[in-house]
Design a protein around this motif. Structure first.
Motif, PDB file in Angstrom:
ATOM      1  N   LYS A  31       0.850  -1.187   0.000  1.00  5.60           N
ATOM      2  CA  LYS A  31       0.000   0.000   0.000  1.00  5.60           C
ATOM      3  C   LYS A  31       0.890   1.243   0.000  1.00  5.60           C
ATOM      4  CE  LYS A  31      -3.674  -2.407   2.527  1.00  5.60           C
ATOM      5  NZ  LYS A  31      -4.516  -2.447   3.741  1.00  5.60           N
ATOM      6  N   TRP A  32       1.487   1.517  -1.150  1.00  8.52           N
ATOM      7  CA  TRP A  32       2.479   2.594  -1.224  1.00  8.52           C
ATOM      8  C   TRP A  32       1.816   3.988  -1.191  1.00  8.52           C
ATOM      9  CZ3 TRP A  32       7.013   0.862  -0.172  1.00  8.52           C
ATOM     10  CH2 TRP A  32       7.353  -0.460  -0.497  1.00  8.52           C
ATOM     11  N   ASP A  33       0.625   4.090  -1.758  1.00 11.39           N
ATOM     12  CA  ASP A  33      -0.035   5.403  -1.735  1.00 11.39           C
ATOM     13  C   ASP A  33      -0.376   5.806  -0.310  1.00 11.39           C
ATOM     14  OD1 ASP A  33       0.133   5.531  -4.466  1.00 11.39           O
ATOM     15  OD2 ASP A  33      -1.883   4.692  -4.807  1.00 11.39           O
ATOM     16  N   GLU A  34      -0.918   4.855   0.453  1.00 12.95           N
ATOM     17  CA  GLU A  34      -1.253   5.151   1.844  1.00 12.95           C
ATOM     18  C   GLU A  34       0.013   5.440   2.647  1.00 12.95           C
ATOM     19  OE1 GLU A  34      -3.742   2.239   3.678  1.00 12.95           O
ATOM     20  OE2 GLU A  34      -5.000   1.987   1.892  1.00 12.95           O
ATOM     21  N   LEU A  35       1.115   4.737   2.304  1.00 13.71           N
ATOM     22  CA  LEU A  35       2.388   4.979   2.997  1.00 13.71           C
ATOM     23  C   LEU A  35       2.889   6.382   2.704  1.00 13.71           C
ATOM     24  CD1 LEU A  35       4.811   4.015   4.691  1.00 13.71           C
ATOM     25  CD2 LEU A  35       5.793   3.048   2.609  1.00 13.71           C
ATOM     26  N   ASN A  36       2.757   6.815   1.437  1.00 12.41           N
ATOM     27  CA  ASN A  36       3.209   8.163   1.073  1.00 12.41           C
ATOM     28  C   ASN A  36       2.394   9.222   1.792  1.00 12.41           C
ATOM     29  OD1 ASN A  36       5.196   7.189  -0.624  1.00 12.41           O
ATOM     30  ND2 ASN A  36       3.843   7.152  -2.427  1.00 12.41           N
ATOM     31  N   GLU A  37       1.053   9.004   1.907  1.00 10.57           N
ATOM     32  CA  GLU A  37       0.202   9.959   2.613  1.00 10.57           C
ATOM     33  C   GLU A  37       0.605  10.059   4.077  1.00 10.57           C
ATOM     34  OE1 GLU A  37      -3.828   8.828   2.109  1.00 10.57           O
ATOM     35  OE2 GLU A  37      -3.834   9.148  -0.077  1.00 10.57           O
ATOM     36  N   LEU A  38       0.918   8.908   4.679  1.00  8.54           N
ATOM     37  CA  LEU A  38       1.318   8.911   6.093  1.00  8.54           C
ATOM     38  C   LEU A  38       2.660   9.610   6.272  1.00  8.54           C
ATOM     39  CD1 LEU A  38       1.020   8.040   9.042  1.00  8.54           C
ATOM     40  CD2 LEU A  38       2.010   5.818   8.417  1.00  8.54           C
ATOM     41  N   GLN A  39       3.602   9.350   5.371  1.00 13.33           N
ATOM     42  CA  GLN A  39       4.935   9.938   5.493  1.00 13.33           C
ATOM     43  C   GLN A  39       4.915  11.445   5.250  1.00 13.33           C
ATOM     44  OE1 GLN A  39       7.406   7.606   2.860  1.00 13.33           O
ATOM     45  NE2 GLN A  39       7.773   6.011   4.432  1.00 13.33           N
ATOM     46  N   ASP A  40       3.911  11.918   4.471  1.00 15.20           N
ATOM     47  CA  ASP A  40       3.800  13.368   4.263  1.00 15.20           C
ATOM     48  C   ASP A  40       3.463  14.087   5.568  1.00 15.20           C
ATOM     49  OD1 ASP A  40       4.387  13.138   1.618  1.00 15.20           O
ATOM     50  OD2 ASP A  40       2.286  13.078   0.959  1.00 15.20           O
ATOM     51  N   LYS A  41       2.854  13.354   6.498  1.00 16.24           N
ATOM     52  CA  LYS A  41       2.479  13.913   7.783  1.00 16.24           C
ATOM     53  C   LYS A  41       3.600  13.783   8.827  1.00 16.24           C
ATOM     54  CE  LYS A  41      -2.360  12.593   7.032  1.00 16.24           C
ATOM     55  NZ  LYS A  41      -3.495  11.764   7.543  1.00 16.24           N
ATOM     56  N   LEU A  42       4.695  13.073   8.458  1.00 20.21           N
ATOM     57  CA  LEU A  42       5.754  12.792   9.415  1.00 20.21           C
ATOM     58  C   LEU A  42       6.997  13.617   9.126  1.00 20.21           C
ATOM     59  CD1 LEU A  42       5.514   8.870   9.496  1.00 20.21           C
ATOM     60  CD2 LEU A  42       4.441  10.497  11.079  1.00 20.21           C
ATOM     61  N   ASP A  43       7.758  13.822  10.172  1.00 19.67           N
ATOM     62  CA  ASP A  43       9.067  14.483  10.047  1.00 19.67           C
ATOM     63  C   ASP A  43      10.039  13.723  10.962  1.00 19.67           C
ATOM     64  OD1 ASP A  43      11.200  16.075   9.626  1.00 19.67           O
ATOM     65  OD2 ASP A  43      10.397  17.830  10.708  1.00 19.67           O
ATOM     66  N   GLY A  44      10.864  12.846  10.343  1.00 18.73           N
ATOM     67  CA  GLY A  44      11.777  12.024  11.116  1.00 18.73           C
ATOM     68  C   GLY A  44      11.048  10.974  11.924  1.00 18.73           C
ATOM     69  N   GLY A  45       9.851  10.537  11.430  1.00 21.07           N
ATOM     70  CA  GLY A  45       9.098   9.524  12.116  1.00 21.07           C
ATOM     71  C   GLY A  45       8.104  10.082  13.105  1.00 21.07           C
ATOM     72  N   VAL A  46       8.065  11.418  13.245  1.00 22.96           N
ATOM     73  CA  VAL A  46       7.158  12.067  14.196  1.00 22.96           C
ATOM     74  C   VAL A  46       6.175  12.900  13.385  1.00 22.96           C
ATOM     75  CG1 VAL A  46       6.992  13.614  16.183  1.00 22.96           C
ATOM     76  CG2 VAL A  46       9.034  12.188  15.868  1.00 22.96           C
ATOM     77  N   GLU A  47       4.880  12.837  13.761  1.00 21.70           N
ATOM     78  CA  GLU A  47       3.857  13.630  13.075  1.00 21.70           C
ATOM     79  C   GLU A  47       4.122  15.121  13.257  1.00 21.70           C
ATOM     80  OE1 GLU A  47      -0.105  12.583  13.932  1.00 21.70           O
ATOM     81  OE2 GLU A  47       0.143  10.457  13.448  1.00 21.70           O
ATOM     82  N   LYS A  48       3.931  15.873  12.167  1.00 18.39           N
ATOM     83  CA  LYS A  48       4.184  17.308  12.211  1.00 18.39           C
ATOM     84  C   LYS A  48       3.130  18.020  13.062  1.00 18.39           C
ATOM     85  CE  LYS A  48       6.071  17.244   7.513  1.00 18.39           C
ATOM     86  NZ  LYS A  48       5.927  17.706   6.144  1.00 18.39           N
TER      87      LYS A  48
END
Length: 223
Positions: free
Chosen positions: A206-223
């Motif tokens: 599920k790469w699209d969902e992974l990309n959406e989640l990573q857009d919200k993260l900064d170094g593994g922490v949610e922005k």
């Protein structure tokens, strides 16, 4: 007639009734001894030479007495070393008288061979061999690129691989606290809370969902 015979490690030219001093023999005084290692005989010009000894020839003698030879002084010295040593030596000898010389016909006493033991009959028993099942080689697990997880760099990926975490599925099954223990030696402040979630999405494709989640993260922490 004369002969050349080996007696007690020395060679002597002997004739009948001749007296000879030889190295000490084991026999008692008055006893007779026979020497069969005769190297050469001369019987009125008829010379026989052994190779090395003449087969069948022998010399018989009688031990007259046991005595010691004249004293010999042995002196040792080392120049400019202050070493001096003086010893005396008297060789133990036996006086023998030659009684007869036999050119041929003497028989050497042969040692009786020990009887051979009967060989035991060997019984061969065939033991059925156990069938050894060949182990089926395990297929090598293809490693995933863990650096696709937000917050994981080359150093952390290498550390996780050494701990046996090489696939997204392995990482998804790991607890964040356990992951933190594994990478404790890597410099930096690493938040591992979202790593199993990201790894599960990657394992499921599920790469699209992974990309959406990573857009919200900064170094593994949610922005």
């Amino acid at each position: 007639m004369y002969a050349i015979v080996e007696i007690a490690g020395q060679q002597f030219k002997v004739a009948k009734d001749q007296k000879v001093y030889v190295h000490r023999l084991q026999g008692e005084e008055g006893s007779k001894v026979t020497f069969d290692n005769v190297l050469l005989t001369d019987d009125n010009g008829k010379v026989s030479i052994g190779a090395p000894a003449i087969e069948g020839a022998s010399v018989t003698a009688q031990i007259l007495s046991h005595l010691k030879g004249d004293k010999v002084i042995v002196f040792k010295k080392k120049r400019r070393k202050g070493y001096r040593k003086k010893n005396g030596h008297r060789q133990s000898l036996s006086e023998i008288q030659i009684e007869s010389i036999t050119a041929s016909g003497a028989k050497k006493t042969a040692k009786k061979a020990a009887p051979k033991k009967e060989a035991k009959a060997e019984v061969t028993v065939e033991v059925p061999k156990k069938e050894v099942k060949k182990a089926t080689p395990k297929k090598a697990t293809k490693a995933d690129d863990l650096k696709k997880i937000e917050g994981i760099g080359p150093k952390i990926a290498s550390t996780l691989a050494e701990a046996g975490i090489v696939t997204f599925a392995d990482l998804a099954k790991s607890e964040p606290a356990k992951i933190s223990e594994i990478i404790a030696g890597v410099r930096g402040n690493h938040v591992t809370d979202t790593w199993p979630t990201q790894a599960q999405l990657a394992a499921d494709g599920k790469w699209d969902e992974l990309n959406e989640l990573q857009d919200k993260l900064d170094g593994g922490v949610e922005k």
